[in-house]
Design a protein around this motif. Structure first.
Motif, PDB file in Angstrom:
ATOM      1  N   HIS A 132       0.719  -1.032   0.253  1.00 59.28           N
ATOM      2  CA  HIS A 132      -0.333  -0.241   0.652  1.00 59.28           C
ATOM      3  C   HIS A 132       0.806   1.404  -0.001  1.00 59.28           C
ATOM      4  O   HIS A 132       0.663   2.214   0.369  1.00 59.28           O
ATOM      5  N   TYR A 133       2.093   0.920   0.138  1.00 58.09           N
ATOM      6  CA  TYR A 133       3.772   2.008   0.129  1.00 58.09           C
ATOM      7  C   TYR A 133       3.011   2.555  -1.198  1.00 58.09           C
ATOM      8  O   TYR A 133       3.188   2.196  -2.006  1.00 58.09           O
ATOM      9  N   ARG A 134       3.296   4.315  -1.067  1.00 61.15           N
ATOM     10  CA  ARG A 134       2.586   5.140  -2.345  1.00 61.15           C
ATOM     11  C   ARG A 134       3.944   6.158  -1.608  1.00 61.15           C
ATOM     12  O   ARG A 134       3.994   7.158  -0.906  1.00 61.15           O
ATOM     13  N   PRO A 135       5.486   6.538  -2.699  1.00 60.35           N
ATOM     14  CA  PRO A 135       6.286   7.424  -2.831  1.00 60.35           C
ATOM     15  C   PRO A 135       5.940   8.354  -3.287  1.00 60.35           C
ATOM     16  O   PRO A 135       4.458   8.435  -3.711  1.00 60.35           O
ATOM     17  N   SER A 136       6.144   9.314  -2.822  1.00 55.33           N
ATOM     18  CA  SER A 136       6.254  10.770  -2.818  1.00 55.33           C
ATOM     19  C   SER A 136       6.592  11.418  -4.412  1.00 55.33           C
ATOM     20  O   SER A 136       7.743  10.785  -4.508  1.00 55.33           O
ATOM     21  N   PRO A 137       5.976  12.343  -4.595  1.00 52.39           N
ATOM     22  CA  PRO A 137       6.362  12.361  -5.893  1.00 52.39           C
ATOM     23  C   PRO A 137       8.225  12.854  -6.053  1.00 52.39           C
ATOM     24  O   PRO A 137       8.082  13.675  -4.557  1.00 52.39           O
ATOM     25  N   VAL A 138       8.902  13.082  -6.617  1.00 53.71           N
ATOM     26  CA  VAL A 138      10.567  13.433  -6.793  1.00 53.71           C
ATOM     27  C   VAL A 138      10.278  14.850  -6.889  1.00 53.71           C
ATOM     28  O   VAL A 138       9.574  15.266  -7.867  1.00 53.71           O
ATOM     29  N   ARG A 139      10.953  15.659  -6.065  1.00 47.20           N
ATOM     30  CA  ARG A 139      11.021  17.110  -6.749  1.00 47.20           C
ATOM     31  C   ARG A 139      12.349  16.900  -8.105  1.00 47.20           C
ATOM     32  O   ARG A 139      13.443  16.847  -8.101  1.00 47.20           O
ATOM     33  N   LYS A 140      11.578  18.287  -8.991  1.00 52.85           N
ATOM     34  CA  LYS A 140      12.375  18.474 -10.271  1.00 52.85           C
ATOM     35  C   LYS A 140      13.204  19.254  -9.871  1.00 52.85           C
ATOM     36  O   LYS A 140      13.121  20.645  -9.400  1.00 52.85           O
ATOM     37  N   VAL A 141      15.068  18.792 -10.787  1.00 51.27           N
ATOM     38  CA  VAL A 141      15.692  20.041 -10.140  1.00 51.27           C
ATOM     39  C   VAL A 141      16.319  19.952 -11.966  1.00 51.27           C
ATOM     40  O   VAL A 141      16.609  19.143 -12.204  1.00 51.27           O
ATOM     41  N   MET A 142      16.675  21.472 -12.344  1.00 57.95           N
ATOM     42  CA  MET A 142      17.429  20.949 -13.988  1.00 57.95           C
ATOM     43  C   MET A 142      18.813  21.359 -13.143  1.00 57.95           C
ATOM     44  O   MET A 142      18.781  22.484 -12.662  1.00 57.95           O
ATOM     45  N   ILE A 143      19.853  20.103 -13.918  1.00 62.92           N
ATOM     46  CA  ILE A 143      21.290  21.166 -13.873  1.00 62.92           C
ATOM     47  C   ILE A 143      22.003  20.952 -14.924  1.00 62.92           C
ATOM     48  O   ILE A 143      21.511  20.227 -16.386  1.00 62.92           O
ATOM     49  N   PRO A 144      22.583  21.699 -15.336  1.00 62.64           N
ATOM     50  CA  PRO A 144      23.612  23.082 -16.327  1.00 62.64           C
ATOM     51  C   PRO A 144      24.312  21.592 -17.018  1.00 62.64           C
ATOM     52  O   PRO A 144      24.840  21.136 -16.507  1.00 62.64           O
ATOM     53  N   LYS A 145      24.303  21.561 -18.443  1.00 61.99           N
ATOM     54  CA  LYS A 145      25.696  21.127 -18.676  1.00 61.99           C
ATOM     55  C   LYS A 145      26.230  21.676 -20.056  1.00 61.99           C
ATOM     56  O   LYS A 145      25.989  23.197 -19.564  1.00 61.99           O
ATOM     57  N   PRO A 146      27.328  21.649 -19.928  1.00 64.13           N
ATOM     58  CA  PRO A 146      28.537  21.693 -20.308  1.00 64.13           C
ATOM     59  C   PRO A 146      28.560  22.570 -21.820  1.00 64.13           C
ATOM     60  O   PRO A 146      29.118  23.426 -21.784  1.00 64.13           O
ATOM     61  N   ASP A 147      26.808  21.681 -22.445  1.00 66.34           N
ATOM     62  CA  ASP A 147      27.100  23.023 -24.115  1.00 66.34           C
ATOM     63  C   ASP A 147      25.171  23.448 -23.757  1.00 66.34           C
ATOM     64  O   ASP A 147      25.446  24.201 -24.699  1.00 66.34           O
ATOM     65  N   GLY A 148      25.073  24.055 -22.634  1.00 67.42           N
ATOM     66  CA  GLY A 148      24.354  24.335 -22.286  1.00 67.42           C
ATOM     67  C   GLY A 148      22.987  24.087 -22.110  1.00 67.42           C
ATOM     68  O   GLY A 148      21.959  24.438 -21.746  1.00 67.42           O
ATOM     69  N   LEU A 163      16.861  16.390 -13.122  1.00 70.27           N
ATOM     70  CA  LEU A 163      17.041  15.440 -11.548  1.00 70.27           C
ATOM     71  C   LEU A 163      16.122  15.074 -10.967  1.00 70.27           C
ATOM     72  O   LEU A 163      15.113  15.757 -10.854  1.00 70.27           O
ATOM     73  N   GLY A 164      15.251  13.914 -11.075  1.00 70.60           N
ATOM     74  CA  GLY A 164      14.384  13.503  -9.890  1.00 70.60           C
ATOM     75  C   GLY A 164      14.803  13.577  -8.026  1.00 70.60           C
ATOM     76  O   GLY A 164      14.920  12.731  -8.431  1.00 70.60           O
ATOM     77  N   ILE A 165      14.681  14.419  -7.634  1.00 70.90           N
ATOM     78  CA  ILE A 165      15.125  14.448  -6.282  1.00 70.90           C
ATOM     79  C   ILE A 165      13.909  13.609  -5.271  1.00 70.90           C
ATOM     80  O   ILE A 165      13.154  13.854  -4.512  1.00 70.90           O
ATOM     81  N   PRO A 166      14.033  12.109  -5.175  1.00 71.76           N
ATOM     82  CA  PRO A 166      13.470  11.761  -3.770  1.00 71.76           C
ATOM     83  C   PRO A 166      13.681  12.621  -2.429  1.00 71.76           C
ATOM     84  O   PRO A 166      14.402  12.717  -2.000  1.00 71.76           O
ATOM     85  N   THR A 167      12.328  12.020  -1.675  1.00 70.86           N
ATOM     86  CA  THR A 167      12.302  12.345  -0.312  1.00 70.86           C
ATOM     87  C   THR A 167      13.900  11.674   0.225  1.00 70.86           C
ATOM     88  O   THR A 167      13.855  10.298  -0.419  1.00 70.86           O
ATOM     89  N   VAL A 168      14.394  11.749   1.286  1.00 73.17           N
ATOM     90  CA  VAL A 168      15.276  10.810   2.124  1.00 73.17           C
ATOM     91  C   VAL A 168      14.672   9.826   2.281  1.00 73.17           C
ATOM     92  O   VAL A 168      15.290   8.903   2.252  1.00 73.17           O
ATOM     93  N   LEU A 169      13.343   9.490   2.855  1.00 77.05           N
ATOM     94  CA  LEU A 169      12.047   8.290   3.038  1.00 77.05           C
ATOM     95  C   LEU A 169      12.912   7.326   1.862  1.00 77.05           C
ATOM     96  O   LEU A 169      12.735   6.281   2.249  1.00 77.05           O
ATOM     97  N   ASP A 170      12.297   8.129   0.767  1.00 74.42           N
ATOM     98  CA  ASP A 170      12.126   7.606   0.070  1.00 74.42           C
ATOM     99  C   ASP A 170      13.732   6.879  -0.975  1.00 74.42           C
ATOM    100  O   ASP A 170      13.766   5.792  -1.318  1.00 74.42           O
ATOM    101  N   ARG A 171      14.281   7.575  -0.708  1.00 77.21           N
ATOM    102  CA  ARG A 171      15.742   7.379  -0.517  1.00 77.21           C
ATOM    103  C   ARG A 171      16.744   6.263  -0.060  1.00 77.21           C
ATOM    104  O   ARG A 171      17.326   5.061   0.172  1.00 77.21           O
ATOM    105  N   LEU A 172      15.952   6.335   1.924  1.00 74.58           N
ATOM    106  CA  LEU A 172      16.044   5.157   2.457  1.00 74.58           C
ATOM    107  C   LEU A 172      15.390   3.854   1.858  1.00 74.58           C
ATOM    108  O   LEU A 172      16.376   3.199   1.605  1.00 74.58           O
ATOM    109  N   ILE A 173      14.793   4.019   1.727  1.00 80.06           N
ATOM    110  CA  ILE A 173      13.920   2.575   1.482  1.00 80.06           C
ATOM    111  C   ILE A 173      14.558   1.821  -0.550  1.00 80.06           C
ATOM    112  O   ILE A 173      14.254   0.726  -0.329  1.00 80.06           O
ATOM    113  N   GLN A 174      14.402   3.138  -0.959  1.00 82.02           N
ATOM    114  CA  GLN A 174      15.126   2.538  -2.835  1.00 82.02           C
ATOM    115  C   GLN A 174      16.795   2.104  -2.402  1.00 82.02           C
ATOM    116  O   GLN A 174      17.070   0.799  -2.883  1.00 82.02           O
ATOM    117  N   GLN A 175      17.579   2.225  -1.599  1.00 84.08           N
ATOM    118  CA  GLN A 175      18.903   2.578  -0.799  1.00 84.08           C
ATOM    119  C   GLN A 175      18.344   1.347  -0.299  1.00 84.08           C
ATOM    120  O   GLN A 175      19.584  -0.122  -0.814  1.00 84.08           O
TER     121      GLN A 175
END
Length: 461
Positions: A106-122, A127-139
């Motif tokens: 029944h567990y439903r992960p929280s939505p990931v937080r969208k983060v845009m990281i610039p690349k060298p080519d412009g 990136l999708g940053i999960p909550t710390v709790l979801d990072r723990l479960i995934q790890q």
């Protein structure tokens, strides 16, 4: 659920719990249940196809190891806004309920937080940053699945695998070219992590892991939405970079391509979605490229035609490296031109806002980046390039030092204090505003290599 938990956490007034206490008391023995023991070793050794893998992932021993890894990686808060400390307190209070939801499906992960990281080519990488709790479960899940799945991967796959790194892929590429396979089929996938088909990926995972609980949880993480600007957006494709499971899942999907290339006896090296195949002629390369298009189409992935090519192995870069041939015919490694440009751009960025900081502080900020860059490109066999980069770095720092001193009088005073000759101090102070030109020949005699060594400036050469 995460909002309610956060409210309870805030009401508790115990957000500042110490890290050590959080790790010791993170999850109780009763909540975790007994370890599933292997009949021979007495340790928690899961087996594919026997079920119970999720229970093993949620044992106290495995969770504490996962927590240490998540904490060591640090990282930003996810969509719930809770950092490491706050999540530790949340888990201390609510872990039995969370564990029960996980085991019941029944567990439903929280939505990931969208983060845009610039690349060298412009461009930008999402990136999708999960909550710390979801990072723990995934790890915790990764630590159980990786020992089972990783041995099934191709030896030509080097990315995000225990005991392997980018250097292994570059060494393999160099060895292939040394044998005479000097044409490369260089394939770049268009937004690979954003285009992964969930049904195809789950099918590949199911072929390796016969555990309904694990499959259900992996599917839940794939289907977790993305929080973009406070709005949750559903996601039906992709495995966002940022979660511990994403690299393993990517390798599961791309292993199909590896095994197909192996079956035909091709020489290739793959690191995540970067795959280079080495052949003896351009005609053979075109055949391989056509075959790869067919394979990737079957996985519903798209080749970036603008960045992919069949070309000379000496005209392409691979994982930041380029190849060249010495006079004796030996194939060697060099830092690719684009990687050098990226290096200089990053150094300029790190030293741009240097006003008010001492030279020691500027060097201290640069040091981690320089050491990491040097370690990654340690295979480059181009001593002249390393020397030129060292000279450029010191030249830039000398110019920054002159900017710190600003006016002729402070420049003269500081140079004399550093032991400069009278004529050198006068001449440099007299040309105080010509920072770059003034920081070369004469200033080298004062702000020497030994001076920067004393400040802890790493040498690249």
């Amino acid at each position: 659920m995460s909002k309610a938990m956060r409210q309870m956490l805030e009401r508790s007034g115990r957000v500042g719990v110490a890290y050590g206490e959080a790790v010791r008391d993170l999850i109780s023995d009763e909540a975790c249940g007994p370890l599933l023991e292997h009949p021979h070793t007495g340790s928690a050794q899961p087996k594919a196809g026997t079920g119970g893998l999720l229970e093993v992932a949620l044992t106290r021993q495995n969770l504490q190891a996962a927590w240490k890894r998540v904490r060591a990686n640090k990282g930003a808060a996810g969509g719930d806004g809770l950092d490491i400390e706050q999540t530790a307190q949340l888990i201390r209070q609510h872990w039995p309920d969370i564990r029960q939801e996980l085991l019941a499906g029944h567990y439903r992960p929280s939505p990931v937080r969208k983060v845009m990281i610039p690349k060298p080519d412009g461009s930008q990488r999402e990136l999708g940053i999960p909550t710390v709790l979801d990072r723990l479960i995934q790890q915790a899940l990764l630590q159980v699945l990786q020992p089972l799945i990783d041995p099934t991967f191709s030896d030509h796959s080097h990315g995000f695998r225990p005991g392997r790194r980018a250097h292994d892929a570059v060494k393999a590429a160099r060895a292939y070219v040394q044998t005479g396979k000097r044409v490369v089929v260089d394939v770049d996938l268009t937004k690979f992590f954003d285009r992964v088909n969930h049904d195809i990926l789950i099918d590949r995972v199911r072929k390796r892991i016969d555990d309904a609980g694990v499959i259900r949880l992996v599917r839940a993480y794939l289907n977790a939405g993305i929080m973009d600007g406070g709005v949750v957006v559903d996601r039906h494709l992709g495995t966002p970079q940022g979660g511990p499971l994403s690299p393993l899942l990517a390798n599961v999907l791309l292993d199909d391509v590896d095994k197909a290339l192996e079956a035909r006896g091709y020489s290739f090296a793959r690191y995540a979605d970067d795959c280079n195949v080495y052949v003896g002629s351009r005609r053979a390369g075109e055949r391989v490229m056509a075959y790869l298009r067919e394979l990737y189409t079957g996985l519903r992935l798209q080749i970036n035609e603008a960045k992919s090519a069949v070309a000379s192995a000496f005209g392409r870069k691979f994982l930041g490296y380029a190849l060249w041939v010495s006079k004796g015919g030996e194939v060697k490694c060099a830092v690719a031109k684009k990687a050098l440009e990226t290096f200089k751009a990053r150094v300029r960025q790190l030293t741009r806002r240097s006003g008010g900081r001492s030279m020691g502080e500027v060097v201290e900020k640069l040091r981690p980046y320089l050491l990491g860059w040097k370690a990654y490109f340690e295979m480059a066999q181009t001593p002249k390039v390393w020397r030129e980069l060292d000279e450029w770095l010191r030249h830039r720092l000398r110019a920054i030092q002159l900017k710190h001193w600003k006016r002729p009088r402070p420049i003269y005073r500081e140079l004399k204090a550093l032991g400069a000759r009278e004529n050198v101090a006068l001449q440099v102070a007299g040309n105080s505003r010509r920072w770059w030109r003034n920081s070369d020949r004469l200033l080298k005699t004062v702000l020497t290599i030994a001076y920067f060594d004393r400040l802890g400036m790493p040498r690249l050469s």
